[in-house]
Scaffold this active site. Structure first.
Site, short mmCIF file in Angstrom:
data_model
loop_
_atom_site.label_atom_id
_atom_site.label_comp_id
_atom_site.label_asym_id
_atom_site.label_seq_id
_atom_site.Cartn_x
_atom_site.Cartn_y
_atom_site.Cartn_z
N GLY A 80 39.44 -1.55 -30.21
CA GLY A 80 39.02 -2.03 -29.71
C GLY A 80 39.97 -3.85 -28.75
CD GLU A 92 38.11 3.44 -37.08
OE1 GLU A 92 37.89 4.65 -37.93
OE2 GLU A 92 37.63 3.36 -36.44
N PRO A 93 42.29 1.79 -33.08
CG PRO A 93 45.59 1.43 -33.33
CD PRO A 93 44.22 2.19 -34.22
N GLY A 94 42.52 2.87 -30.19
CA GLY A 94 42.99 4.23 -29.08
C GLY A 94 43.62 3.75 -27.76
NE ARG A 95 39.98 -0.52 -24.49
CZ ARG A 95 38.88 0.54 -23.08
NH1 ARG A 95 39.63 0.28 -22.38
NH2 ARG A 95 38.16 0.73 -23.42
NE ARG A 147 38.65 2.56 -19.68
CZ ARG A 147 38.54 1.63 -18.48
NH1 ARG A 147 39.27 1.24 -17.60
NH2 ARG A 147 38.12 0.07 -19.16
CB CYS A 152 31.31 15.35 -2.19
SG CYS A 152 32.56 16.58 -1.72
CD GLU A 153 29.02 11.68 -7.05
OE1 GLU A 153 29.13 10.12 -6.97
OE2 GLU A 153 29.44 12.40 -7.58
CE1 TYR A 164 38.25 6.29 -25.11
CE2 TYR A 164 38.96 3.92 -24.46
CZ TYR A 164 39.22 4.84 -25.28
OH TYR A 164 38.76 4.53 -27.30
N1 LLP Z 1 36.99 3.50 -33.18
C1 LLP Z 1 35.40 3.58 -33.21
C2 LLP Z 1 34.72 4.11 -34.10
C3 LLP Z 1 35.29 3.79 -31.70
O1 LLP Z 1 33.78 4.21 -30.84
C4 LLP Z 1 36.83 3.71 -30.99
C5 LLP Z 1 36.22 3.36 -29.28
C6 LLP Z 1 37.46 3.39 -31.26
C7 LLP Z 1 37.79 2.97 -32.83
C8 LLP Z 1 38.38 3.24 -30.24
O2 LLP Z 1 38.19 1.91 -29.84
P1 LLP Z 1 39.33 1.11 -28.91
O3 LLP Z 1 40.13 0.44 -29.35
O4 LLP Z 1 39.87 2.57 -27.67
O5 LLP Z 1 39.09 -0.18 -27.86
N2 LLP Z 1 35.47 5.47 -22.42
C9 LLP Z 1 35.69 3.65 -22.41
C10 LLP Z 1 36.07 3.39 -23.95
C11 LLP Z 1 35.03 3.68 -25.12
C12 LLP Z 1 35.33 2.98 -26.04
C13 LLP Z 1 33.98 3.91 -27.53
N3 LLP Z 1 34.72 3.69 -28.42
C14 LLP Z 1 36.43 3.34 -21.30
O6 LLP Z 1 36.87 3.28 -20.77
O7 LLP Z 1 36.35 2.09 -21.83
#
Ligand code: LLP
Length: 433
Positions: free
Chosen positions: A249, A291-294, A331, A362-363, A391
């Site tokens: 998040g 669980e950091p992703g972004r 995005r 083509c959009e 992402y």
């Molecule tokens: N854990 C779970 C269970 C999740 O569903 C997600 C993201 C994360 C961790 C990682 O969240 P983050 O730290 O990245 O906020 N494609 C979209 C984002 C989709 C996120 C889905 N779940 C975008 O580009 O904004």
């Protein structure tokens, strides 16, 4: 002087001849050598971010674990680096599981997610010895139990719940609210789910999971979330609730006016919320998982594009077409995400013109940046979109037959190709007719 410093990787600078430089590599030279669109990761920035996460969670005063959400980008180069930095990993599909194993993550450090895990994915995960399965709904309990029983195992599981907290973010990436496809509803079947898991000889409940949403800047959501989770733990009995995973998040800055909280502030807010909610009920404070992703990979990556055409429409606007678009960065089209480009070959020039930077698809909706402030552009210029490390390629497609971009790592003036550009043969390689 580089105006976009806080959205670019930390090593970004301008060379004496006015080119953007990342990891000591001239971005224009990278575009020339590897072609465009090109995704460039600053290896040092990525490594430092992983270390910042580990340090921040080690300092919150609770037992904690950092689990990288690989959906943000599951290229092997990034996964290997994060594995070396001692992180665990969250996989949301068989494909991400496969990547995590290939990158060398110990199976015990893998968390399997997904709101509709196929029986095949569950079998693959248990076969690999995945440490923890995050159970998302009632219907998968029996499938996971059978797969564990068939292997004579007791599978550690977390129960994912939707705490009924609606975070301030784009609706498509908000997940904590009651009206969600994810997790057990606390108002509905969560109690029944916990009871069914506890009744199984082959499942070991270890805790709860709640992911509120993505690109969050407001930390006030964690206190009410922790309250809801602690109250649920009290109701169902907290003896086996030793872990609370608060998901991902943490937001990142896509533009200069975005000011996300620091990693340390984010971690402390989660820990404080958990500690106070659980101690207030006389419950043992659980281990904190994040669980950091972004926020793990977003800012260390940029995308380089080449300008191929400029179309001024008098009294309307000027379009600048680049050689990628919605196939490598979806995005802006999906979430209205805003990016601020930098002209890589004249990085210090005044951004005194406004362009609509569009892709080659083509959009008409293939708009990367609706209102880009850039110096006057010419065909052949290299435009850099900062903060595309999360992402971006993870959501890339072959729309219009476009090969997905190459990915390079840069560090100490050296560039290393970690993913080659897709070829036409790759694109057609699965077609049998
Ligand atoms: N854990 C779970 C269970 C999740 O569903 C997600 C993201 C994360 C961790 C990682 O969240 P983050 O730290 O990245 O906020 N494609 C979209 C984002 C989709 C996120 C889905 N779940 C975008 O580009 O904004």
């Amino acid at each position: 002087m580089l105006a976009a410093n806080q959205v670019l990787p930390s090593s970004a600078s301008v060379t004496p001849d006015g080119h953007l430089s990342i990891g000591g590599c001239d971005a224009v030279a990278l575009a020339d050598e590897f072609g465009t669109p090109l995704v460039v990761y600053d290896e040092q920035h990525l490594r430092q971010t992983a270390r910042d996460f580990v340090q921040a969670y080690a300092a919150v005063g609770l037992d904690a674990e950092v689990v990288y959400a690989s959906k943000a980008y599951f290229g092997l180069g990034v996964l290997r680096l994060l594995q070396q930095e001692g992180l665990s990993v969250d996989v949301a599909s068989g494909g991400e599981l496969h990547a995590a194993l290939a990158a060398g993550f110990a199976p015990g450090r893998i968390y399997l997610h997904g709101n509709n895990k196929s029986p095949h994915e569950i079998t693959e995960a248990l076969e690999a010895g995945v440490g923890t399965v995050v159970i998302d709904g009632f219907d998968e309990i029996a499938v996971i139990e059978r797969a564990a029983a068939a292997r004579g195992r007791r599978q550690r599981v977390l129960v994912r719940v939707t705490p009924g907290i609606d975070p301030a973010t784009h609706a498509a990436i908000a997940t904590g609210q009651v009206d969600s496809k994810f997790g057990f509803s606390l108002a509905g079947d969560a109690q029944r789910g916990v009871a069914a898991i506890r009744a199984s000889a082959h499942l070991e409940l270890v805790g709860l999971h709640a992911h509120l949403g993505s690109q969050l800047f407001d930390l006030s959501v964690f206190a009410p979330t922790a309250e809801v989770l602690a109250e649920f733990a009290r109701e169902v009995g907290a003896d086996d609730i030793g872990v609370v995973d608060l998901g991902g998040g943490l937001g990142v800055a896509y533009t200069r006016d975005h000011e996300p909280p620091s990693i340390a502030t984010f971690a402390q807010a989660q820990a404080d919320a958990l500690r106070s909610a659980f101690t207030a009920r006389g419950l043992r404070v659980p281990r904190l998982l994040c669980e950091p992703g972004r926020s793990m990979v977003g800012r260390s990556g940029v995308t380089l594009y080449r300008v191929g055409g400029i179309k001024p429409i008098p009294g309307v606007r000027t379009y600048a077409s680049v050689d990628g678009g919605m196939s490598d960065l979806l995005r802006p089209m999906l979430y209205g995400a805003v990016y601020e480009p930098v002209l890589a070959n004249r990085a210090s020039a005044d951004p005194d013109r406004t362009y609509r930077v569009v892709g080659k698809h083509c959009e008409s909706g293939d708009i990367l940046v609706a209102e880009a402030h850039l110096p006057e552009l010419a065909v052949g210029d290299v435009v850099c979109l900062p903060a595309t490390g999360a992402y971006g390629v993870a959501m890339a497609s072959n729309y219009n037959g476009q090969p997905r971009p190459a990915v390079v790592f840069v560090a100490d003036g050296r560039a290393r190709l970690v993913t080659r550009r897709e070829t036409y043969a790759d694109i057609l390689g699965r077609d049998l007719a």
